[in-house]
Design an enzyme around this catalytic site. Structure first.
Site, short mmCIF file in Angstrom:
data_model
loop_
_atom_site.label_atom_id
_atom_site.label_comp_id
_atom_site.label_asym_id
_atom_site.label_seq_id
_atom_site.Cartn_x
_atom_site.Cartn_y
_atom_site.Cartn_z
N SER A 1 -10.22 -0.57 1.41
CA SER A 1 -11.30 -1.57 1.43
C SER A 1 -10.97 -2.78 0.58
CB SER A 1 -12.60 -0.95 0.88
OG SER A 1 -12.99 0.13 1.67
N ARG B 1 0.85 -1.19 0.00
CA ARG B 1 0.00 0.00 0.00
C ARG B 1 0.89 1.25 0.00
NH1 ARG B 1 -5.14 1.73 -1.06
NH2 ARG B 1 -6.15 2.80 0.68
N THR C 1 -9.59 0.92 -9.33
CA THR C 1 -8.85 -0.15 -8.65
C THR C 1 -9.00 -1.34 -9.57
OG1 THR C 1 -9.18 0.68 -6.41
CG2 THR C 1 -8.86 -1.70 -6.58
N1 GLY Z 1 -8.56 3.15 -2.98
C1 GLY Z 1 -9.60 2.27 -2.65
C2 GLY Z 1 -9.26 1.40 -1.52
O1 GLY Z 1 -8.10 1.15 -1.27
O2 GLY Z 1 -10.15 0.96 -0.84
#
Ligand code: GLY
Length: 591
Positions: free
Chosen positions: A471, A123, A399
């Site tokens: 999420s 991340r 995403t």
């Molecule tokens: N950017 C959407 C997520 O990581 O939930």
């Protein structure tokens, strides 16, 4: 335009049915019409999309046919599921730049053939100069667009570190072999689908505002399906990575380009931010549901904890007795979701910075207590649901997800993102890739919703070096200890509930995996207090009326999630299911 095209189509099909009735003039007119009609049909079918595929040698399902085929080819050449996942992600960074990336981050859940399951966190991180009030004006109000558009919206990218961490642990083929297909696609170009051309045309204004006209994503005339998109600068950056490894991204020329780009706007990512980035191996979240073991992503994603809570809350309700999307089923699922998303808002964040109470959130006694005010007849009010007390025991939702199984029982479930479509919309000049706008996934101001309408608090406040809450829910499921299913989806806050529904569709409602993926979905996230449901599904007027009479509020939307799933059938057959909602594609591994 649509009506004209419809008329042309009708004329064309008439011509095919009754050519003998045509006069010479009509023939000429229809010939002209049919030529454009045929072109439109060709435009719609740039690639032969496969939505369901079978193989016993392996499977790759992703958002783009070229990327899925790259991954399947890697397995056919002797690569592992990890090798295929790396090659597919790199190809997606070229052919699916709205979400595929090297300028963002992601998560992977991986299962080895021997049953060991791990989770990788790559991340993005907040840059060192980030602070909790960075998106607020002097009165403490959110400054519009600052966390979503432009240079300040970006976190430090993690994807390249994640790809190498994956390769170090699970790779078999050389990384140079995995990156080469992406280099070729960037260097020689690939044909745009109709969806992609449309999206680029819609974004032209903001692209030009942030990047000028001199970059490959804008051109004078509108993009159309079949146009070639060539990305020479990206090809060069991929070559840097190929020859220098992660240093080809986090140090040297590529890092220089990123920092220059930051300095040309209001960005704060520095060379130190880039060179200090590392991916982290995490312990996956593991819960059971009858004969199934569900493994999903741990913090800084909320996906695994929330999916775990939802399945534990719903398991005792025996949903199969009510039927797929019956009022009873919808009501029970929504009431579980309302409570779980309230917990998410309060308790979830980066566990390196905040003590996320994972065990307590998944504790059976806590969850029993959490749902004990459930009424079978009426909706709770989200205003009356606050996050649980342990002492008591919007945007375009981009995403992208890829699911992979090889023939040796290895499986990869990977969800990766630059957040919004084309992320911050800032394209790094010289380096040729888009940067994420992931900083919006932090809670910029407690109680104020982000672009997905999600609320956050202390657990997800902005801090230097912290990862923003996600999420994303890359998930691997075993049945009776055997590999059973790999799945995940894009969709922002709807990711968790989309994954849940595909699982329930199979195990509670008896669907096969393609039916489970294609079935229309719904979503509730505590706040806003409404059920979002996909149009043209099972939410007919009568059902909506009953749900409203119970106190639910409803809103129709075009689509929710784009699931990529693989399921093992009869112990050996691997079935890939690509979501019919977009250009997704299942590629079976062949000899
Ligand atoms: N950017 C959407 C997520 O990581 O939930």
């Amino acid at each position: 335009m649509c009506i004209l095209s419809l008329l042309i189509r009708i004329r064309c099909s008439m011509f095919q049915i009754m050519p003998y009735k045509s006069t010479f003039l009509t023939t000429i007119i229809l010939f002209i019409f049919c030529t454009s009609c045929k072109k439109e049909l060709v435009d719609q079918a740039i690639y032969d999309l496969v939505k369901t595929a079978e193989s016993d040698l392996g499977m790759v399902v992703s958002a783009h046919p070229l990327a899925s085929e790259v991954g399947a080819d890697i397995i056919a050449k002797g690569g592992t599921a990890a090798d295929a996942a790396i090659a597919t992600q790199l190809a997606l960074a070229v052919v699916y730049p709205r979400a595929g990336n090297i300028g963002g981050g992601g998560f992977m859940v991986y299962r080895e053939g021997n049953g060991a399951v791990t989770a990788l966190d790559y991340r993005e991180k907040a840059p060192a100069a980030a602070h909790k009030d960075m998106y607020l004006d002097e009165d403490g109000n959110i400054i519009k667009d600052l966390s979503t558009k432009g240079h300040l919206a970006s976190g430090v990218p993690g994807t390249v570190a994640g790809l190498y961490a994956t390769h170090d642990k699970y790779g078999r083929l050389g990384f140079n072999k995995l990156i080469e297909p992406a280099i070729q696609l960037a260097e020689n170009g690939f044909k745009l689908t109709k969806n992609e051309a449309k999206r680029l045309n819609e974004l032209k204004e903001v692209f030009v505002e942030l990047n000028g006209e001199d970059f490959p994503f804008v051109k004078a005339s509108p993009w159309k399906a079949g146009d070639l998109l060539i990305q020479k600068a990206l090809a060069n950056t991929l070559r840097q990575i190929k020859t220098k490894g992660p240093n080809g991204f986090y140090w040297g020329q590529t890092a220089d380009y990123v920092v220059e780009e930051m300095q040309s706007g209001n960005g704060i990512i520095t060379k130190e931010d880039l060179s200090s980035y590392e991916a982290s191996w995490r312990t996956p979240i593991h819960v059971t549901y009858r004969d199934y073991d569900i493994y999903s992503m741990s913090p800084p994603s909320s996906g695994g904890v929330a999916l775990g809570q939802l399945t534990k809350l719903l398991e005792p309700m025996e949903l199969s007795q009510y039927g797929f999307q019956s009022v009873e089923s919808i009501h029970r699922i929504v009431e579980a979701e309302r409570r779980v998303y309230a917990d998410r808002a309060e308790h979830l964040g980066d566990s390196d910075f905040y003590d996320v109470p994972i065990d307590l959130l998944l504790d059976e006694a806590y969850l029993e207590e959490r749902i004990n005010d459930f009424s079978a007849d009426s909706a709770s009010s989200s205003a009356s649901i606050v996050a649980g007390d342990f002492a008591m025991a919007k945007e375009s939702f981009e995403t992208t997800h890829l699911s992979v199984m090889d023939g040796e029982g290895n499986a990869a479930s990977v969800t990766t993102t630059i957040n919004a479509s084309y992320g911050s919309k800032v394209w790094v000049k010289g380096a040729g890739f888009f940067l994420n706008n992931e900083m919006d996934d932090f809670s910029s101001k407690p109680g104020t919703p982000n672009m997905f309408g999600l609320i956050g608090a202390e657990a997800n406040k902005i801090e230097a070096g912290k990862r923003m809450l996600s999420s994303m829910t890359p998930t691997i499921i075993e049945k009776n200890n055997q590999l059973f299913m790999v799945l995940g989806t894009p969709g922002g806050s709807t990711i968790i509930t989309s994954v849940l529904q595909v699982f329930l569709n199979v195990v509670e409602y008896g669907m096969n995996i393609s039916e489970a993926v294609a079935a229309k979905r719904f979503h509730h996230q505590w706040l806003p207090d409404q059920i979002m449901y996909e149009k043209e599904g099972n939410f007919d007027a009568d059902k909506i009326k009953i749900l409203e009479s119970m106190g639910h509020k409803l809103r129709a939307v075009d689509h929710i999630g784009t699931v990529e799933a693989i399921m093992v059938v009869n112990d050996t057959m691997i079935v890939g299911a690509a979501d019919p909602r977009r250009d997704d594609h299942a590629a079976a591994v062949r000899e």
